[in-house]
Design an enzyme around this catalytic site. Structure first.
Site, PDB file in Angstrom:
ATOM      1  N   GLU A 106       0.796  -1.234   0.000  1.00  0.00           N
ATOM      2  CA  GLU A 106       0.000   0.000   0.000  1.00  0.00           C
ATOM      3  C   GLU A 106       0.826   1.281   0.000  1.00  0.00           C
ATOM      4  O   GLU A 106       0.654   2.118   0.880  1.00  0.00           O
ATOM      5  CB  GLU A 106      -0.957  -0.017   1.196  1.00  0.00           C
ATOM      6  CG  GLU A 106      -1.881  -1.229   1.178  1.00  0.00           C
ATOM      7  CD  GLU A 106      -2.881  -1.235   2.342  1.00  0.00           C
ATOM      8  OE1 GLU A 106      -2.867  -0.286   3.152  1.00  0.00           O
ATOM      9  OE2 GLU A 106      -3.666  -2.186   2.437  1.00  0.00           O
TER      10      GLU A 106
ATOM     11  N   HIS B 137     -10.292  -6.284  -1.905  1.00  0.00           N
ATOM     12  CA  HIS B 137     -11.329  -6.269  -0.862  1.00  0.00           C
ATOM     13  C   HIS B 137     -12.545  -5.613  -1.510  1.00  0.00           C
ATOM     14  O   HIS B 137     -12.473  -4.473  -1.947  1.00  0.00           O
ATOM     15  CB  HIS B 137     -10.877  -5.430   0.334  1.00  0.00           C
ATOM     16  CG  HIS B 137      -9.692  -6.018   1.051  1.00  0.00           C
ATOM     17  ND1 HIS B 137      -9.791  -7.158   1.817  1.00  0.00           N
ATOM     18  CD2 HIS B 137      -8.392  -5.653   1.095  1.00  0.00           C
ATOM     19  CE1 HIS B 137      -8.606  -7.458   2.319  1.00  0.00           C
ATOM     20  NE2 HIS B 137      -7.737  -6.565   1.894  1.00  0.00           N
TER      21      HIS B 137
ATOM     22  N   ASN C  17       2.206  -4.804  -3.384  1.00  0.00           N
ATOM     23  CA  ASN C  17       0.812  -5.143  -3.089  1.00  0.00           C
ATOM     24  C   ASN C  17       0.016  -3.861  -2.834  1.00  0.00           C
ATOM     25  O   ASN C  17       0.454  -3.014  -2.070  1.00  0.00           O
ATOM     26  CB  ASN C  17       0.803  -6.038  -1.832  1.00  0.00           C
ATOM     27  CG  ASN C  17      -0.496  -6.776  -1.614  1.00  0.00           C
ATOM     28  OD1 ASN C  17      -1.068  -7.324  -2.554  1.00  0.00           O
ATOM     29  ND2 ASN C  17      -0.972  -6.803  -0.375  1.00  0.00           N
TER      30      ASN C  17
ATOM     31  N   GLU D 204      -5.844 -10.588  -1.492  1.00  0.00           N
ATOM     32  CA  GLU D 204      -6.602 -10.459  -0.228  1.00  0.00           C
ATOM     33  C   GLU D 204      -8.106 -10.414  -0.505  1.00  0.00           C
ATOM     34  O   GLU D 204      -8.822  -9.568   0.024  1.00  0.00           O
ATOM     35  CB  GLU D 204      -6.182  -9.185   0.523  1.00  0.00           C
ATOM     36  CG  GLU D 204      -4.696  -9.110   0.812  1.00  0.00           C
ATOM     37  CD  GLU D 204      -4.301  -7.928   1.697  1.00  0.00           C
ATOM     38  OE1 GLU D 204      -5.182  -7.303   2.318  1.00  0.00           O
ATOM     39  OE2 GLU D 204      -3.087  -7.653   1.763  1.00  0.00           O
TER      40      GLU D 204
ATOM     41  N   ASP E 147     -11.828 -10.578  -0.396  1.00  0.00           N
ATOM     42  CA  ASP E 147     -13.006 -10.841   0.438  1.00  0.00           C
ATOM     43  C   ASP E 147     -14.149  -9.970  -0.078  1.00  0.00           C
ATOM     44  O   ASP E 147     -13.913  -8.984  -0.782  1.00  0.00           O
ATOM     45  CB  ASP E 147     -12.760 -10.686   1.945  1.00  0.00           C
ATOM     46  CG  ASP E 147     -12.329  -9.305   2.380  1.00  0.00           C
ATOM     47  OD1 ASP E 147     -12.219  -8.406   1.531  1.00  0.00           O
ATOM     48  OD2 ASP E 147     -12.114  -9.116   3.594  1.00  0.00           O
TER      49      ASP E 147
HETATM   50  C1  XIL Z   1      -5.327  -6.825   8.553  1.00  0.00           C
HETATM   51  C2  XIL Z   1      -5.503  -8.102   9.354  1.00  0.00           C
HETATM   52  O1  XIL Z   1      -6.421  -8.930   8.677  1.00  0.00           O
HETATM   53  C3  XIL Z   1      -6.008  -7.765  10.742  1.00  0.00           C
HETATM   54  O2  XIL Z   1      -6.057  -8.935  11.561  1.00  0.00           O
HETATM   55  C4  XIL Z   1      -5.102  -6.721  11.402  1.00  0.00           C
HETATM   56  O3  XIL Z   1      -5.668  -6.302  12.626  1.00  0.00           O
HETATM   57  C5  XIL Z   1      -4.929  -5.516  10.483  1.00  0.00           C
HETATM   58  O4  XIL Z   1      -4.468  -5.931   9.212  1.00  0.00           O
HETATM   59  N1  XIL Z   1      -4.579  -4.806   3.871  1.00  0.00           N
HETATM   60  C6  XIL Z   1      -3.496  -5.591   4.197  1.00  0.00           C
HETATM   61  C7  XIL Z   1      -3.569  -6.530   5.334  1.00  0.00           C
HETATM   62  O5  XIL Z   1      -2.497  -5.583   3.462  1.00  0.00           O
HETATM   63  O6  XIL Z   1      -2.347  -6.718   5.976  1.00  0.00           O
HETATM   64  C8  XIL Z   1      -4.628  -6.125   6.351  1.00  0.00           C
HETATM   65  O7  XIL Z   1      -4.758  -7.160   7.284  1.00  0.00           O
HETATM   66  C9  XIL Z   1      -5.930  -5.836   5.658  1.00  0.00           C
HETATM   67  C10 XIL Z   1      -5.782  -4.713   4.632  1.00  0.00           C
END
Ligand code: XIL
Length: 355
Positions: free
Chosen positions: A168, A245, A209, A275, A277
């Site tokens: 990020e 996401h 990422n 990631e 979801d």
């Molecule tokens: C999140 C985890 O899922 C949580 O358990 C933690 O509290 C915070 O981080 N982008 C990312 C991940 O790259 O590392 C994040 O993960 C979610 C958003």
């Protein structure tokens, strides 16, 4: 022995002592116990999926929730430690490394035959205080960054297939996030992290990422431009991770995702959906969530450049968005949702001889 010989011997002995002390420092503090795998458990049949299908895993969940552990092992062929490799966990104070939590996940995953994605080496979130608030000089930060990356990637050398080297780096408008790294080193922090990761494990695939770059717009454009600049400077970047996401109604469809992947593939990069979801808001149907999971898996499967897809969270109970978002393929009671069947079917290898 001559005087010179004695001096050399003393110097060598001195070095040996230093080496032992350094090794003790590096190994210190690691006492997270291993994850106990069930005596027998299911795993996906070899070759069941066309590409690696992964999930992120939380150590606390894997250790305390037996259903979670079984779903991780039975459903997936890849894993990303959800928090255990982040800077605040592996290097809570300078040069004192603790890889025991990450080791617990990596060891269990490898025993179950899974691929491991390393996440993440450089991010301005989940940083320890000593990184966040020190008055850095550029030279000292470069040293600290190199040392963090070298120790972490080196520790897992040969066991981690891909690293999210930088996470990020961009704001929504496409500008470089004013992280502590960017403030002190400018964009060069990205070059440094990739360079050091490549030295520490030349075989690992190195990813940048990013979140919210699955939809076209200024952020996706900025990511393309950033990658081009890195390539022009010979930074050893192999791929881009699109986090993806999303939400059940309004998330990217298969064509959109295929076009996104193609855009980065044209730069010569691998692409991983890292990631995935899909949050379901009140009143929205589970079928819409299933459609989006199917779209993501089908887009990855059909795109040559896509190296795999990882879901962010095993069950809703442990999802980073909370159980109310219902964002994962398994509900809070660990039961599969339509999303799970859709995801699995879309990633399943179609046998030539099957009808
Ligand atoms: C999140 C985890 O899922 C949580 O358990 C933690 O509290 C915070 O981080 N982008 C990312 C991940 O790259 O590392 C994040 O993960 C979610 C958003």
């Amino acid at each position: 022995m001559t005087r010179r010989g004695a001096a050399v011997a003393a110097a060598v002995a001195g070095l040996a002592i230093v080496a032992v002390v350094v090794a003790a420092l590096v190994a210190r503090g690691g006492d997270t116990p291993a994850i106990e795998l069930p005596r027998s458990y299911a795993t996906p049949a070899p070759g069941a999926y066309a590409k690696p299908l992964g999930t992120s895993v939380r150590l606390d969940a894997a250790r305390t929730d037996a259903a979670y552990l079984r779903l991780w092992l039975a459903g997936y062929t890849s894993v990303t430690p959800e928090n255990a490799m982040k800077w605040e966990v592996v290097e809570p104070s300078r040069n004192a490394f603790d890889f025991s939590a990450a080791d617990a996940i990596v060891t269990a995953a490898r025993r179950a035959g899974q691929r491991v994605r390393g996440h993440t080496l450089t991010w301005d979130v989940q940083l320890p205080g000593w990184v966040q608030s020190r008055a850095w000089t550029a030279a000292d930060m470069e040293l600290a960054l190199r040392s963090h990356v070298r120790a972490t990637v080196g520790h897992f050398r040969g066991r981690v297939a891909q690293w999210d080297v930088v996470n990020e780096p961009l704001d929504d408008d496409g500008s470089l996030t004013r992280s502590v790294f960017a403030r002190v080193l400018g964009e060069r922090f990205i070059d440094i992290a990739f360079d050091e990761a490549h030295r520490a494990d030349p075989r690992a695939k190195l990813f940048l990422n990013e979140i919210a770059t699955e939809l076209p717009g200024p952020k996706q454009d900025a990511l393309v431009a950033l990658v081009r600049r890195l390539q022009a400077r010979d930074v050893p970047i192999d791929g881009v991770g699109l986090q993806d996401h999303s939400v059940a109604v309004g998330g990217p469809d298969q064509r959109r995702l295929e076009a996104d992947i193609a855009r980065f593939a044209r730069l010569g990069l691998d692409v991983e959906l890292t990631e995935v979801d899909v949050a379901v808001r009140p009143g929205e149907p589970e079928a819409a969530q299933a459609r989006n999971y199917r779209a993501a898996a089908a887009a990855c499967r059909r795109s040559r450049a896509c190296t795999g897809l990882t879901v962010w969270g095993v069950t809703d109970r442990w999802s980073w968005q909370g159980p109310g978002a219902r964002a994962t393929p398994f509900d809070a009671a660990s039961r599969p949702k339509p999303a799970w069947r859709a995801l699995r079917a879309a990633m399943r290898r179609v046998r030539r001889d099957s009808r």
